[in-house]
Write a protein that holds these residues in place. Structure first.
Motif, PDB file in Angstrom:
ATOM      1  N   VAL A 400      -9.511 115.316 -13.041  1.00 19.81           N
ATOM      2  CA  VAL A 400      -8.390 115.398 -13.986  1.00 19.81           C
ATOM      3  C   VAL A 400      -7.269 116.229 -13.374  1.00 19.81           C
ATOM      4  O   VAL A 400      -7.514 117.336 -12.888  1.00 19.81           O
ATOM      5  CB  VAL A 400      -8.852 116.025 -15.317  1.00 19.81           C
ATOM      6  N   PRO A 401      -6.024 115.725 -13.355  1.00 20.66           N
ATOM      7  CA  PRO A 401      -4.907 116.510 -12.806  1.00 20.66           C
ATOM      8  C   PRO A 401      -4.748 117.842 -13.524  1.00 20.66           C
ATOM      9  O   PRO A 401      -4.909 117.936 -14.747  1.00 20.66           O
ATOM     10  CB  PRO A 401      -3.684 115.604 -13.049  1.00 20.66           C
ATOM     11  N   SER A 402      -4.451 118.891 -12.773  1.00 20.40           N
ATOM     12  CA  SER A 402      -4.384 120.242 -13.342  1.00 20.40           C
ATOM     13  C   SER A 402      -3.325 120.354 -14.428  1.00 20.40           C
ATOM     14  O   SER A 402      -3.482 121.122 -15.382  1.00 20.40           O
ATOM     15  CB  SER A 402      -4.111 121.263 -12.235  1.00 20.40           C
ATOM     16  N   GLN A 403      -2.220 119.575 -14.302  1.00 14.99           N
ATOM     17  CA  GLN A 403      -1.133 119.710 -15.278  1.00 14.99           C
ATOM     18  C   GLN A 403      -1.501 119.188 -16.660  1.00 14.99           C
ATOM     19  O   GLN A 403      -0.814 119.463 -17.643  1.00 14.99           O
ATOM     20  CB  GLN A 403       0.147 119.019 -14.779  1.00 14.99           C
ATOM     21  N   VAL A 404      -2.597 118.440 -16.764  1.00 15.53           N
ATOM     22  CA  VAL A 404      -3.001 117.916 -18.069  1.00 15.53           C
ATOM     23  C   VAL A 404      -4.327 118.519 -18.523  1.00 15.53           C
ATOM     24  O   VAL A 404      -4.780 118.267 -19.633  1.00 15.53           O
ATOM     25  CB  VAL A 404      -3.106 116.374 -18.013  1.00 15.53           C
ATOM     26  N   LEU A 405      -4.936 119.370 -17.689  1.00 15.44           N
ATOM     27  CA  LEU A 405      -6.282 119.870 -17.973  1.00 15.44           C
ATOM     28  C   LEU A 405      -6.350 120.647 -19.284  1.00 15.44           C
ATOM     29  O   LEU A 405      -7.248 120.428 -20.103  1.00 15.44           O
ATOM     30  CB  LEU A 405      -6.764 120.750 -16.816  1.00 15.44           C
ATOM     31  N   VAL A 406      -5.408 121.572 -19.510  1.00 17.47           N
ATOM     32  CA  VAL A 406      -5.452 122.400 -20.719  1.00 17.47           C
ATOM     33  C   VAL A 406      -5.316 121.532 -21.961  1.00 17.47           C
ATOM     34  O   VAL A 406      -6.044 121.699 -22.950  1.00 17.47           O
ATOM     35  CB  VAL A 406      -4.349 123.476 -20.674  1.00 17.47           C
ATOM     36  N   ARG A 407      -4.377 120.573 -21.924  1.00 15.28           N
ATOM     37  CA  ARG A 407      -4.183 119.692 -23.086  1.00 15.28           C
ATOM     38  C   ARG A 407      -5.421 118.829 -23.320  1.00 15.28           C
ATOM     39  O   ARG A 407      -5.830 118.597 -24.453  1.00 15.28           O
ATOM     40  CB  ARG A 407      -2.961 118.798 -22.871  1.00 15.28           C
ATOM     41  N   LEU A 408      -6.005 118.347 -22.213  1.00 15.05           N
ATOM     42  CA  LEU A 408      -7.166 117.465 -22.344  1.00 15.05           C
ATOM     43  C   LEU A 408      -8.356 118.219 -22.930  1.00 15.05           C
ATOM     44  O   LEU A 408      -9.037 117.713 -23.831  1.00 15.05           O
ATOM     45  CB  LEU A 408      -7.547 116.893 -20.979  1.00 15.05           C
ATOM     46  N   ILE A 409      -8.619 119.427 -22.456  1.00 14.35           N
ATOM     47  CA  ILE A 409      -9.736 120.209 -22.978  1.00 14.35           C
ATOM     48  C   ILE A 409      -9.501 120.533 -24.452  1.00 14.35           C
ATOM     49  O   ILE A 409     -10.421 120.450 -25.275  1.00 14.35           O
ATOM     50  CB  ILE A 409      -9.934 121.488 -22.141  1.00 14.35           C
TER      51      ILE A 409
END
Length: 597
Positions: A400-409
């Protein structure tokens, strides 16, 4: 006769903290009792104080000059040795209980705790207790923790890089799944967020693994955008929006969800909001938003479009209109439904075309057609994550790309919590089948600053989750970087080796002042050794965690540099290296391993 276990006598009592004058007959080092060796007067060791029909138990927190009571400082000149002991519990008749009902008296005897005593404290394994390791000071005694309190009161596993943190998690989860041969936990439900892809191979016999680029025995990871929080999704797709534009986009989404709501179980069309988890097409949304931005009219009445080329929502192709005329000349610029979001729509199209976001924006069978109808819906997603036959679900987020990781989690946790919360009275819900959510590398997405949907969801889980059957386990090498509210709600701490003073202070803050000596041992703990304290542990203990068998350990070992550099170089293919990078798949081009027959 005081016996071979005699250590000394109580010299002073101050609440739960007592000072013990060590007997002159006790030599430091090791004592041999009944053929077994014991470390004498060691920080972290247990002592027993007989009180007639029951015994008090305590933990040694300080030894030597610092343990001498302030009122007896001259005792240093007399050569007396002192220990500070923190009382933690008692055995009344045959059962051990935390807390004490009475205090010791001055000159009461203090004894070394033997393996027989420890066996009385920890007892035999029974329902609700799981064995996770061995006592560091008496390795014949298994360490057991209370599973109910571990899950419902939340927990944290903390340790520096190389301290054995990943192996501890793998061992702990296997211990839960295999407690009493699996009979006690046959319906266990654990969700593991695997940030570095370490656990898929280690837990594959007891886990269903979901991965962005799956192997043959893994499932594809799909997190449908329409099941995520709508406001967080828009922020990712479009970035900042004016209030007017924001309202216009949300109105479009609500209308799209309303169009597919008829006949869906549990949906009241009169109470539907943009947050209701119903599918809608992002492609169609983009197309409907972009058309008014560029539309021109061929007549003053605005009945005929000045269209040159029709667009295509499926291909994300915008319609082409004739440019507006100067002044009052035709074509006329459209004024209806214009939100002034051309730049944001360009970003949205770029996101939709970016293949690295396919797992979320083009989620396979969960991607709706332009009318908003997917092949699979929310029940299929919940079934795939929580309803399979294995006790653990591993969501491998390493691709998962780092720029979307927080939103995805944040989205994954929102799906988990909301489903189990609203289904709490059902057999599939959180009260009938509680869920433990294990969050690896938590410091990466549970920080203290800024807008953070993952942190907000975890705060909600640790504050309210225990009532509805959702427990959290925070795993981190930097507890000092984790939000204070989250860490303070973790009732059980498992602290492995920690070298950083700020991280040690976080652990120390969770202990009574008199047990701070235990925390002082954190920098010198062996790999795979932990101090366990809190709700799930009967006593604060130093424990050697059971090692998983070979082949069941996480892929987290450091490269063996000396061996790798001494090995002759083989054939190298940098085309393959570039392909692995471009595909975001570290296993690209590798032959699948054959299973042993």
């Amino acid at each position: 006769m005081t016996g071979p276990t005699f250590l000394g006598r109580v010299g002073s009592v101050a609440g739960a903290t007592i000072s013990v004058r060590q007997a002159e007959s006790v030599a430091s080092g090791i004592a041999i009792i009944a053929g077994r060796s014991y470390r004498v007067a060691q920080v972290g060791s247990f002592v027993r104080i007989p009180q007639g029909y029951h015994d008090l138990y305590g933990v040694i927190s300080e030894v030597g000059a610092q343990a001498t009571p302030d009122t007896l400082v001259d005792a240093r000149q007399r050569g007396e040795s002192w220990m500070t002991v923190q009382l933690v519990g008692e055995i009344v008749e045959t059962s051990f209980e935390r807390g004490i009902s009475q205090y010791p008296g001055i000159n009461d005897e203090v004894h070394l705790v033997t393996e027989d005593d420890l066996g009385r404290i920890y007892g035999a394994e029974h329902t609700g207790q799981i064995a996770i390791g061995r006592l560091a000071g008496a390795e014949s005694i298994p360490v057991q923790i209370d599973l109910d309190r571990l899950v419902t009161r939340h927990s944290a596993v903390l340790g520096s890089t190389g301290s054995g943190k990943s192996t501890t998690i793998a061992s702990l989860l296997r211990s839960i799944c295999q407690a009493s041969g699996g009979k006690h936990c046959s319906s266990s439900r654990i969700l593991l967020l695997d940030i570095h892809g370490e656990y898929g191979d280690a837990l594959k016999s007891v886990a269903e693994v979901f991965r962005v680029n799956p192997s043959e025995d893994e499932q594809p990871l799909h997190v449908p955008y329409w099941a995520l929080d709508t406001l967080t999704l828009l922020d990712f797709l479009m970035g900042p929006l004016s209030e007017n534009a924001y309202t216009g986009v949300l109105d479009k989404i609500q209308a799209a969800k309303l169009s597919v709501a008829d006949g869906v179980a549990g949906v009241d069309v009169n109470a539907l909001t943009v947050s209701t988890p119903l599918p809608f097409s992002l492609k169609q949304l983009w197309f409907e938003l972009i058309d008014p931005e560029y539309k021109t009219w061929a007549d003053k009445e605005r009945t005929q479009r000045a269209i040159d080329e029709e667009g295509d929502a499926e291909a994300l192709k915008a319609p082409k209109y004739q440019p507006p005329g100067a002044g009052s000349a035709l074509p006329d610029q459209n004024q209806t439904g214009v939100l002034g979001i051309r730049r944001q729509l360009a970003q949205m199209r770029s996101r939709l075309l970016d293949r690295q976001y396919d797992f979320m924006l083009h989620p396979g069978d969960w991607e709706p057609d332009l009318a908003g109808k997917p092949s699979k819906d929310l029940p299929d997603l919940l079934q795939s994550w929580f309803g399979h036959n294995k006790p653990i679900t591993v969501l491998d987020l390493s691709g998962v790309p780092s720029q979307v990781l927080v939103r995805l989690i944040g989205g994954i946790l929102n799906i988990t919590y909301e489903a189990l919360f609203w289904g709490r009275s059902l057999p599939e819900g959180g009260r009938a089948r509680p869920e433990l959510v294990v969050m690896e590398e938590a410091h990466r997405y549970l920080g203290k600053d800024g807008d953070n949907p993952a942190r907000d969801m975890v705060q909600r889980i640790v504050k309210e989750g225990r009532k509805f059957g959702v427990g959290a386990m925070i795993v981190s090498q930097r507890p000092s970087e984790i939000d204070e509210t989250i860490l303070s709600q973790c009732g059980t701490l498992m602290a492995l080796r920690l070298s950083n003073s700020a991280d040690q202070a976080k652990v120390k803050a969770a202990l009574p002042d008199s047990l701070s000596g235990l925390v002082d041992t954190l920098p010198v703990l062996r790999t795979g050794e932990a101090i366990i304290m809190g709700e799930a542990a009967r006593l604060p203990i130093r424990c050697r965690i059971n090692l998983p068998r070979a082949g069941e350990r996480p892929n987290s070992e450091d490269p063996r540099v000396s061996e790798a550099w001494a090995r002759p170089r083989g054939d190298e293919d940098y085309e393959r290296l570039a392909a692995a990078w471009r595909s975001q798949d570290p296993k690209w081009g590798q032959e699948p391993k054959m299973e042993d027959s």
